[in-house]
Scaffold this motif. Structure first.
Motif, PDB file in Angstrom:
ATOM      1  N   LYS A  79      89.477  82.520 -61.570  1.00 41.13           N
ATOM      2  CA  LYS A  79      88.043  83.578 -62.543  1.00 41.13           C
ATOM      3  C   LYS A  79      86.647  83.560 -61.709  1.00 41.13           C
ATOM      4  CE  LYS A  79      90.947  86.726 -63.541  1.00 41.13           C
ATOM      5  NZ  LYS A  79      91.939  87.833 -62.379  1.00 41.13           N
ATOM      6  N   ASN A  80      86.064  83.759 -61.252  1.00 39.13           N
ATOM      7  CA  ASN A  80      84.431  83.362 -61.014  1.00 39.13           C
ATOM      8  C   ASN A  80      84.411  82.553 -60.217  1.00 39.13           C
ATOM      9  OD1 ASN A  80      83.312  85.243 -63.476  1.00 39.13           O
ATOM     10  ND2 ASN A  80      84.382  84.209 -65.250  1.00 39.13           N
ATOM     11  N   ARG A 128      80.529  86.160 -55.805  1.00 36.63           N
ATOM     12  CA  ARG A 128      81.492  86.060 -55.146  1.00 36.63           C
ATOM     13  C   ARG A 128      81.085  86.170 -53.694  1.00 36.63           C
ATOM     14  NH1 ARG A 128      87.699  87.693 -55.365  1.00 36.63           N
ATOM     15  NH2 ARG A 128      87.457  86.410 -57.787  1.00 36.63           N
ATOM     16  N   ASP A 185      83.064  90.971 -59.983  1.00 42.05           N
ATOM     17  CA  ASP A 185      82.373  89.028 -59.439  1.00 42.05           C
ATOM     18  C   ASP A 185      81.925  88.634 -59.140  1.00 42.05           C
ATOM     19  OD1 ASP A 185      82.658  86.549 -59.851  1.00 42.05           O
ATOM     20  OD2 ASP A 185      84.464  86.110 -59.001  1.00 42.05           O
TER      21      ASP A 185
END
Length: 205
Positions: A61-62, A91, A88
């Motif tokens: 994640k992230n 990204r 997100d």
């Protein structure tokens, strides 16, 4: 929005609208540049969109950078970039595709969907190291070759996500002659004979 598409992906209305734009562009461009096999168009959502989307939740994640090698028609890289647009937004996705016509298509999808992505229209081995947290590929090359391509673009803690067919065990054996890595496998949700490989801690043997 088609029932076929909305029934197969549990996403927001905005994300689905982006995917629908993508699907319409692919259907329009495909006769000219063969982005996907013509025989798969009747099952476009399952064979390509859902197949690509299933790797999204396997990634950390992230993250900052996702690199999709040999992006072709944008699977899985543009699908995961569309999913990340809301979930997100920090990204960045880089699609590496040496075919200039396909690269033009990818840029068109990026522009029309407004996602945070770019295209490198070069061979993967000639692209400067990208520092990617995730490197993905689908139907590009044998695993040992994929790992060679990916190794120059991964961050130290980066992971690879590769969609592979029924011969992946043979490819694994060959790859282990040259590479050491941590491996997790996940059954494909769209093809009973396919497997998703998640690879980390990649080093040369």
């Amino acid at each position: 929005m088609s029932a076929k598409s909305s029934d197969q992906l549990d996403v927001s209305r905005e994300t689905m609208q982006r995917l629908e734009v993508y699907a319409a562009l692919l259907t329009k461009w495909n006769p000219a540049i063969n982005l996907v096999a013509h025989s798969t168009l009747p099952d476009l959502w399952s064979r390509h969109f859902v197949d690509s989307a299933q790797i999204y939740d396997l990634a950390p994640k992230n993250i900052n950078m996702w690199c999709d090698m040999g992006a072709g028609g944008g699977f899985p890289g543009l699908v995961t970039a569309i999913l990340a647009a809301e979930a997100d937004p920090g990204r960045t996705t880089v699609c590496v595709e040496s075919d200039l016509r396909k690269a033009t298509f990818l840029r068109t999808v990026i522009r029309e969907t407004g996602i945070r992505a770019s295209v490198e229209a070069h061979r993967i081995e000639s692209v400067a190291p990208l520092g990617a947290d995730v490197v993905s590929a689908r139907a590009l090359a044998p695993l040992s070759d994929l790992l060679g391509y990916a190794s120059r673009h991964l961050t130290e803690n980066g992971v690879c996500l590769f969609l592979k067919g029924e011969n992946f065990n043979k490819e694994l054996d060959e790859a282990l002659d040259h590479w050491r890595f941590e491996l997790d496998t996940y059954p494909s949700k769209t093809n009973p004979s396919a497997t998703i490989l998640k690879i980390g801690d990649l080093t040369r043997a």
